[in-house]
Design a protein around this motif. Structure first.
Motif, PDB file in Angstrom:
ATOM      1  N   LYS A  11      -6.885 -19.733  -3.182  1.00 29.34           N
ATOM      2  CA  LYS A  11      -7.525 -20.081  -4.464  1.00 29.34           C
ATOM      3  C   LYS A  11      -8.989 -19.659  -4.521  1.00 29.34           C
ATOM      4  CE  LYS A  11      -4.931 -24.053  -6.108  1.00 29.34           C
ATOM      5  NZ  LYS A  11      -4.801 -25.496  -5.894  1.00 29.34           N
ATOM      6  N   SER A  12      -9.639 -19.683  -3.353  1.00 28.26           N
ATOM      7  CA  SER A  12     -11.076 -19.411  -3.335  1.00 28.26           C
ATOM      8  C   SER A  12     -11.374 -17.929  -3.087  1.00 28.26           C
ATOM      9  CB  SER A  12     -11.741 -20.259  -2.246  1.00 28.26           C
ATOM     10  OG  SER A  12     -11.384 -19.742  -0.971  1.00 28.26           O
ATOM     11  N   LEU A  13     -10.323 -17.104  -3.003  1.00 28.65           N
ATOM     12  CA  LEU A  13     -10.520 -15.689  -2.633  1.00 28.65           C
ATOM     13  C   LEU A  13     -10.603 -14.781  -3.846  1.00 28.65           C
ATOM     14  CD1 LEU A  13      -8.049 -15.065   0.347  1.00 28.65           C
ATOM     15  CD2 LEU A  13     -10.548 -15.224   0.456  1.00 28.65           C
ATOM     16  N   SER A  14     -11.428 -13.737  -3.719  1.00 23.99           N
ATOM     17  CA  SER A  14     -11.405 -12.676  -4.721  1.00 23.99           C
ATOM     18  C   SER A  14     -10.890 -11.375  -4.106  1.00 23.99           C
ATOM     19  CB  SER A  14     -12.800 -12.478  -5.304  1.00 23.99           C
ATOM     20  OG  SER A  14     -13.719 -12.221  -4.264  1.00 23.99           O
ATOM     21  N   VAL A  15     -10.674 -11.362  -2.784  1.00 30.36           N
ATOM     22  CA  VAL A  15     -10.117 -10.172  -2.115  1.00 30.36           C
ATOM     23  C   VAL A  15      -8.697 -10.503  -1.627  1.00 30.36           C
ATOM     24  CG1 VAL A  15     -12.379  -9.298  -1.361  1.00 30.36           C
ATOM     25  CG2 VAL A  15     -11.056 -10.794   0.166  1.00 30.36           C
ATOM     26  N   PRO A  16      -7.884  -9.471  -1.358  1.00 34.85           N
ATOM     27  CA  PRO A  16      -6.515  -9.713  -0.909  1.00 34.85           C
ATOM     28  C   PRO A  16      -6.444 -10.318   0.498  1.00 34.85           C
ATOM     29  CG  PRO A  16      -6.826  -7.397  -1.527  1.00 34.85           C
ATOM     30  CD  PRO A  16      -8.170  -8.035  -1.526  1.00 34.85           C
ATOM     31  N   LEU A  17      -5.358 -11.043   0.734  1.00 35.39           N
ATOM     32  CA  LEU A  17      -5.153 -11.725   2.016  1.00 35.39           C
ATOM     33  C   LEU A  17      -3.873 -11.239   2.695  1.00 35.39           C
ATOM     34  CD1 LEU A  17      -5.634 -15.445   2.831  1.00 35.39           C
ATOM     35  CD2 LEU A  17      -3.373 -14.496   3.200  1.00 35.39           C
ATOM     36  N   CYS A  18      -3.957 -11.091   4.004  1.00 39.01           N
ATOM     37  CA  CYS A  18      -2.793 -10.783   4.819  1.00 39.01           C
ATOM     38  C   CYS A  18      -2.455 -12.022   5.659  1.00 39.01           C
ATOM     39  CB  CYS A  18      -3.088  -9.590   5.727  1.00 39.01           C
ATOM     40  SG  CYS A  18      -1.758  -9.218   6.901  1.00 39.01           S
ATOM     41  N   VAL A  19      -1.212 -12.461   5.585  1.00 39.90           N
ATOM     42  CA  VAL A  19      -0.743 -13.607   6.376  1.00 39.90           C
ATOM     43  C   VAL A  19      -0.467 -13.122   7.799  1.00 39.90           C
ATOM     44  CG1 VAL A  19       1.121 -15.280   6.667  1.00 39.90           C
ATOM     45  CG2 VAL A  19       0.288 -14.711   4.362  1.00 39.90           C
ATOM     46  N   TYR A  20      -1.071 -13.790   8.737  1.00 35.00           N
ATOM     47  CA  TYR A  20      -1.012 -13.364  10.136  1.00 35.00           C
ATOM     48  C   TYR A  20      -0.034 -14.276  10.878  1.00 35.00           C
ATOM     49  CZ  TYR A  20      -3.129 -12.003  14.665  1.00 35.00           C
ATOM     50  OH  TYR A  20      -3.370 -11.545  15.940  1.00 35.00           O
ATOM     51  N   ASP A  21       1.141 -13.730  11.167  1.00 39.69           N
ATOM     52  CA  ASP A  21       2.200 -14.499  11.830  1.00 39.69           C
ATOM     53  C   ASP A  21       2.266 -14.059  13.294  1.00 39.69           C
ATOM     54  OD1 ASP A  21       4.549 -15.563  12.790  1.00 39.69           O
ATOM     55  OD2 ASP A  21       5.849 -14.704  11.255  1.00 39.69           O
TER      56      ASP A  21
END
Lengths: 300, 300
Positions: free
Chosen positions: A122-132
């Motif tokens: 919610k607080s991001l303006s850049v893309p996120l990668c989920v690290y599993d």
């Protein structure tokens, strides 16, 4: 940004602080080779051993020396409070994307992990990668949970911990996960021994440890696989088998850190205590392997 | 100091900071009951989620409100550099002893763990307890390594992660470990469901989570066991079986944190995100258990 070869460099350090000269030297190798993205402060970047200030400094250096290549910054921490601060720091410093693992001390529940990603995304303006990465986080994602998290805003990739060795089974695995993800979320393989098979099986990216040290070798594999030359990718990876075995025996971080020191790219030691590089016996084993590989492929 | 009941209180907190009033309220229960020592900033004290400043503040409060009872401070951290700073802070603040676990992100080797204890023990002037908890640290001590570390200066106790359920097997286990330890190093059992059996099997101490909330109940078990009244200790522990089952199902931290909130001893929530207390279903389950136990034993 979350496609092709994402190279994860070491953050060379000693007990006093970051070795900034060595770090920018490693970055230069990646920008010269033109990797598709640089994954800074991943497990290979020893993010979890650094202070907030050190992580900010490493982020700033990476952005400064990126030469236009996307910089993905690891923002993982044990506490949500810290993750949010690190996300803010990374964005302000100009990161192109962030990487977030559910690091745990107390075993986390699915609800806790989902809430973490929900709050941060919610607080991001850049893309996120989920690290599993269950080996380091000790959390196991179900495919269902991956699907739920992948639907959150800003989530654009999942870094999965390897694929089955057999190609058809690996294809099935990637296909199965993809049915649960929105179309704009990519799948990236990690665990370098699985890189070629993962890409051949349909992964969009390879999140690579060796790529952070030898980008050309790993770009060769990636380009071949993504061009549909699966046999070539596979053969290139198979030549590195002795190295993959070292990764599995000693952990990829210790192996690349030891190589970086042996090659004079960093000082030795370069890992945060209590972590140590390889001992004398393993170093000799590694030297022999590098010497054989040098004739096989273009290793220094 | 590392004998009898060592009670591990919660560190109640929210996303802004430590709830100092609630923390001292919990301490008061322990000093009034006259537990043998207080284990502050253990896993139950959520040490790993706190900043160095917060850990120092909690240490200072514990020492201030100790009323003469030995205060053992958890100094564990992922990086040796931090552990050394925390050891210094704890000693300066007046801790009676310290507790150190080999917390890991990258899997640690025996040599790395030994070196950590060697380095830290050299800088200590207070006694140290080795904290063996593979569930949270993901490091498994061999008995041989325990023996080597126990011979380091300042090491005076080992907190082991439970014992076999069957008494004779448990006795064998404790006896076997003791043959490897110097005579001045005690063995303390942890994992509350194993408390009574551990003490009955010859452990010198019980490092207890429930003891941090209900010291009288756990002192009853401890005193009985150490006086040789093993059947009484065992029966007292067996009455708590429904609670031990909740510990095993949800983790002892979430259970005691939820009870503390339900009893008005702390606000709710009181854990650091991403950790959450029990959900509504589990809370109801817990309420029923507490209501039954209230009639059985002197639970509030």
């Amino acid at each position: 940004m979350f496609t092709g070869l994402s190279a994860f460099p070491l953050t060379p350090m000693n007990e006093t602080g970051i070795d900034e000269v060595a770090f920018t030297r490693l970055l230069k190798r990646l920008t010269s080779a033109k990797v598709d993205s640089i994954g800074v402060l991943g497990s290979t970047g020893s993010y979890v051993y650094l202070s907030r200030e050190e992580r900010l400094r490493v982020t700033q250096l990476a952005v400064e020396y990126s030469e236009g290549i996307p910089i993905v910054i690891g923002i993982s921490a044990l506490r949500t409070r810290e993750v949010r601060q690190l996300a803010e720091d990374a964005q302000k410093a100009g990161a192109s994307g962030v990487l977030l693992a559910p690091v745990s001390y107390q075993q986390l529940t699915d609800i806790e992990v989902y809430s973490l990603y929900e709050m941060v995304s919610k607080s991001l303006s850049v893309p996120l990668c989920v690290y599993d990465n269950p080996t380091t986080t000790h959390f196991r994602f179900s495919d269902e949970l991956h699907g739920k998290i992948a639907s959150l805003q800003q989530v654009r990739s999942i870094k999965i911990p390897g694929v089955p060795n057999e190609l058809d089974t690996a294809k099935e695995r990637v296909k199965q996960l993809r049915t649960l993800l929105p179309r704009d979320v990519t799948i990236g393989v990690s665990g370098d021994p699985y890189g070629a098979t993962g890409l051949n099986a349909g992964c969009d990216a390879w999140y690579s440890v060796l790529g952070g040290l030898y980008p050309d070798i790993c770009l060769g594999i990636t380009r071949a696989a993504l061009a549909g030359l699966s046999e070539s990718a596979d053969n290139q990876s198979k030549r590195l088998e002795p190295l993959w075995q070292m990764f599995q025996k000693y952990g990829s971080l210790r192996v690349v850190a030891t190589i970086a020191g042996m090659q004079g790219l960093t000082d030795t030691p370069n890992l945060p205590l209590p972590l140590q590089g390889l001992d004398e016996v393993a170093r000799q084993e590694l030297k022999n392997i590098l010497s054989i590989l040098k004739n096989e492929i273009s290793l220094p």
